[in-house]
Design a protein around this motif. Structure first.
Motif, mmCIF file in Angstrom:
data_model
loop_
_atom_site.group_PDB
_atom_site.id
_atom_site.type_symbol
_atom_site.label_atom_id
_atom_site.label_comp_id
_atom_site.label_asym_id
_atom_site.label_seq_id
_atom_site.Cartn_x
_atom_site.Cartn_y
_atom_site.Cartn_z
ATOM 1 N N TYR A 89 0.822 -1.205 0.000
ATOM 2 C CA TYR A 89 0.000 0.000 0.000
ATOM 3 C C TYR A 89 0.860 1.262 0.000
ATOM 4 N N ASP A 90 2.086 1.177 0.525
ATOM 5 C CA ASP A 90 2.986 2.325 0.512
ATOM 6 C C ASP A 90 3.359 2.729 -0.913
ATOM 7 N N LEU A 91 3.435 1.741 -1.802
ATOM 8 C CA LEU A 91 3.808 1.993 -3.192
ATOM 9 C C LEU A 91 2.599 2.247 -4.076
ATOM 10 N N LEU A 92 1.452 1.728 -3.665
ATOM 11 C CA LEU A 92 0.281 1.785 -4.538
ATOM 12 C C LEU A 92 -0.400 3.149 -4.568
ATOM 13 N N VAL A 93 -0.389 3.876 -3.452
ATOM 14 C CA VAL A 93 -1.177 5.101 -3.391
ATOM 15 C C VAL A 93 -0.778 6.114 -4.470
ATOM 16 N N PRO A 94 0.519 6.425 -4.663
ATOM 17 C CA PRO A 94 0.850 7.363 -5.751
ATOM 18 C C PRO A 94 0.406 6.838 -7.119
ATOM 19 N N TYR A 95 0.512 5.539 -7.310
ATOM 20 C CA TYR A 95 0.104 4.969 -8.594
ATOM 21 C C TYR A 95 -1.409 5.064 -8.785
ATOM 22 N N LEU A 96 -2.141 4.891 -7.707
ATOM 23 C CA LEU A 96 -3.593 4.978 -7.803
ATOM 24 C C LEU A 96 -4.051 6.403 -8.100
ATOM 25 N N VAL A 97 -3.338 7.387 -7.545
ATOM 26 C CA VAL A 97 -3.653 8.776 -7.881
ATOM 27 C C VAL A 97 -3.400 9.014 -9.374
ATOM 28 N N LEU A 98 -2.344 8.390 -9.891
ATOM 29 C CA LEU A 98 -2.048 8.493 -11.315
ATOM 30 C C LEU A 98 -3.181 7.876 -12.134
ATOM 31 N N LEU A 99 -3.726 6.769 -11.658
ATOM 32 C CA LEU A 99 -4.827 6.130 -12.378
ATOM 33 C C LEU A 99 -6.074 7.018 -12.421
ATOM 34 N N GLY A 100 -6.159 7.974 -11.489
ATOM 35 C CA GLY A 100 -7.274 8.909 -11.532
ATOM 36 C C GLY A 100 -7.302 9.732 -12.806
ATOM 37 N N THR A 101 -6.173 9.778 -13.502
ATOM 38 C CA THR A 101 -6.135 10.491 -14.782
ATOM 39 C C THR A 101 -6.648 9.620 -15.920
ATOM 40 N N VAL A 102 -6.436 8.313 -15.838
ATOM 41 C CA VAL A 102 -6.822 7.440 -16.946
ATOM 42 C C VAL A 102 -8.250 6.915 -16.813
ATOM 43 N N ILE A 103 -8.877 7.111 -15.671
ATOM 44 C CA ILE A 103 -10.241 6.616 -15.493
ATOM 45 C C ILE A 103 -11.309 7.551 -16.068
ATOM 46 N N PRO A 104 -11.239 8.880 -15.842
ATOM 47 C CA PRO A 104 -12.321 9.760 -16.320
ATOM 48 C C PRO A 104 -12.648 9.666 -17.809
ATOM 49 N N PRO A 105 -11.665 9.484 -18.727
ATOM 50 C CA PRO A 105 -12.044 9.366 -20.145
ATOM 51 C C PRO A 105 -12.990 8.201 -20.423
ATOM 52 N N ILE A 106 -12.978 7.181 -19.573
ATOM 53 C CA ILE A 106 -13.929 6.078 -19.725
ATOM 54 C C ILE A 106 -15.359 6.623 -19.641
ATOM 55 N N GLY A 107 -15.603 7.477 -18.635
ATOM 56 C CA GLY A 107 -16.927 8.073 -18.489
ATOM 57 C C GLY A 107 -17.293 8.963 -19.660
ATOM 58 N N GLY A 108 -16.305 9.699 -20.202
ATOM 59 C CA GLY A 108 -16.571 10.556 -21.349
ATOM 60 C C GLY A 108 -17.030 9.775 -22.564
ATOM 61 N N VAL A 109 -16.386 8.633 -22.817
ATOM 62 C CA VAL A 109 -16.761 7.785 -23.952
ATOM 63 C C VAL A 109 -18.144 7.173 -23.731
ATOM 64 N N ILE A 110 -18.420 6.710 -22.523
ATOM 65 C CA ILE A 110 -19.715 6.088 -22.224
ATOM 66 C C ILE A 110 -20.855 7.071 -22.448
ATOM 67 N N VAL A 111 -20.711 8.300 -21.950
ATOM 68 C CA VAL A 111 -21.765 9.309 -22.116
ATOM 69 C C VAL A 111 -21.983 9.612 -23.595
ATOM 70 N N ALA A 112 -20.879 9.816 -24.338
ATOM 71 C CA ALA A 112 -20.998 10.126 -25.764
ATOM 72 C C ALA A 112 -21.617 8.969 -26.541
ATOM 73 N N ASP A 113 -21.208 7.747 -26.218
ATOM 74 C CA ASP A 113 -21.737 6.578 -26.912
ATOM 75 C C ASP A 113 -23.233 6.429 -26.676
ATOM 76 N N PHE A 114 -23.674 6.639 -25.442
ATOM 77 C CA PHE A 114 -25.087 6.466 -25.108
ATOM 78 C C PHE A 114 -25.965 7.459 -25.864
ATOM 79 N N TRP A 115 -25.537 8.714 -25.910
ATOM 80 C CA TRP A 115 -26.389 9.739 -26.513
ATOM 81 C C TRP A 115 -26.204 9.871 -28.027
ATOM 82 N N LEU A 116 -24.989 9.680 -28.519
ATOM 83 C CA LEU A 116 -24.735 9.876 -29.940
ATOM 84 C C LEU A 116 -25.026 8.635 -30.781
#
Length: 421
Positions: A326-353
């Motif tokens: 867990y000492d090593l994972l936390v900085p990496y998990l914060v980094l993953l916070g950058t790669v997760i939001p685009p998933i939501g952007g694609v899902i919203v666009a796909d549903f409506w468009l």
């Protein structure tokens, strides 16, 4: 089979009308999720960088954006009865959606390890326990925290109805003591910041801290009785609940130079209550976290045995905590916070468009192995987020959604035909 699926909270299918929940139930579960100790540290960084009036503006704006993002996904989740990983099958393809499963699942198991270890380490320090006893506590907490998630939505709801009111009362008491120590509202307004942050960085900090959780809040908003319930519960959980956590962290940093609410409560003489709140706070987030992992894991391996996957995830998270990862994972998990939001952007666009606001039934959908417009848009959104000097999660969401619109328009392909749900 229907009863088994109901007990497992419909991990691979739409939530049926008879399983839908009202606003009070859903809002309480989401508040239990967003009442998270780690969020307070983000508030601590803001508290020393802004005057009190500006601080309130930053917290309100950042959490409003977060709440609206969660609400947009919650609206789709309610209409479709699906969570983010199942929506990912439409947005990224049958096999392409496994990308979502891996990213979202690994993020959650890492946070589970961190939360488990944190609870054990804090108690170990308070009671002066030896390292062996702390490791034993990690094993106990790692398995204990997953108990309510193992039960399913009902277990999460019961714990939230206990934990959220208790934590809210204690935090309100703590904030009143803190305000009195600062000399009231006039004293808070008179305190000058000791460091500085630009507005973009501050909004990134507020929005990015829990955006991965907002992306996966569809695991619960899919249970909403109506889209109004889904939207309001999302705003209550992420605008109000997450905003309160950031504000409390800022309060501690301003007055006590300490963003950790447990430390603040101890300084105020509430040691026993502080430890009880810590366990409730972490537990009410941990069970949601491992539930998220189980949902992603079920979609990854295509099994409806959510309870089994929940237990397996808890064992993995406990092992990571005991091994000290867990000492090593936390900085990496914060980094993953950058790669997760685009998933939501694609899902919203796909549903409506592409689907015009209505998915076909998942069991009847003709899905390609890979939906290349969705995968390409996700990649572009992630690259833009990593390179953005502005609010990286928002840039990732926006670029991914716009890119999907362009790519989908160029291909003009429909892999599924609209059908009533």
């Amino acid at each position: 089979m229907a009863m088994s699926n109901a007990g497992n909270d419909y991990p691979l299918s739409e939530v049926p009308p008879e399983a839908r929940k009202g606003l009070a139930s859903l809002a309480m579960v989401l508040l239990g999720f967003t009442f998270f100790t780690a969020t307070m540290f983000a508030g601590g960084k803001l508290g020393v960088a802004f005057g009190f009036a500006d601080l309130l503006l930053v917290i309100a704006l950042g959490n409003l954006l977060l709440g609206l993002y969660a609400a947009a996904l919650g609206h789709i989740a309610c209409r479709s009865g699906l969570n983010s990983v199942l929506m990912g099958r439409f947005a990224f393809g049958e096999r392409g959606s496994k990308l979502c499963d891996l990213i979202l699942g690994f993020t959650q198991i890492g946070w589970y390890a961190w939360g488990t270890a944190t609870a054990a380490v804090v108690l170990g320090k308070y009671f002066g326990l030896e390292q062996g006893a702390v490791l034993a506590l990690m094993a106990v907490f790692g398995l204990g925290f997953c108990a309510t998630a193992y039960i399913g939505y009902r277990g999460l709801e019961i714990l939230s109805w206990i934990a959220v009111p208790a934590m809210a009362l204690l935090l309100i008491l703590s904030m009143s003591v803190t305000t009195a120590k600062a000399g009231g509202l006039a004293g808070l307004l008179a305190i000058q910041p000791s460091s500085s942050l630009d507005l973009s960085t501050a909004i990134t900090l507020v929005f990015g801290t829990f955006v991965s959780g907002a992306t996966q809040a569809t695991n619960w908003t899919r249970f909403a009785r109506s889209t109004r319930v889904a939207v309001l519960a999302s705003l209550i959980g992420f605008f109000i609940g997450n905003g309160l956590m950031v504000l409390i962290g800022a309060y501690g940093a301003i007055v006590y130079q300490q963003p950790d609410v447990v430390e603040v409560l101890m300084l105020q003489g509430f040691a026993t209550a502080a430890l009880a709140m810590l366990l409730l706070n972490i537990w009410s987030t941990q069970d949601n976290t491992i539930y998220n992992f189980a949902v992603a894991g079920c979609n990854l391996v295509r099994t409806d045995r959510r309870k089994t996957v929940t237990l397996a995830g808890a064992l993995i998270g406990t092992a990571l905590a005991v091994l000290g990862m867990y000492d090593l994972l936390v900085p990496y998990l914060v980094l993953l916070g950058t790669v997760i939001p685009p998933i939501g952007g694609v899902i919203v666009a796909d549903f409506w468009l592409r689907h015009r606001g209505r998915y076909p039934l998942l069991a009847e959908a003709r899905l390609p192995h890979y939906n290349w417009p969705g995968l390409a848009a996700y990649g572009l959104g992630t690259i833009a987020a990593f390179g953005s000097p502005w609010v990286a999660p928002l840039v990732g969401i926006g670029v991914a959604a716009l890119a999907y619109g362009v790519f989908n328009g160029l291909t003009r392909g429909r892999t599924t035909a609209p059908a009533s749900l």
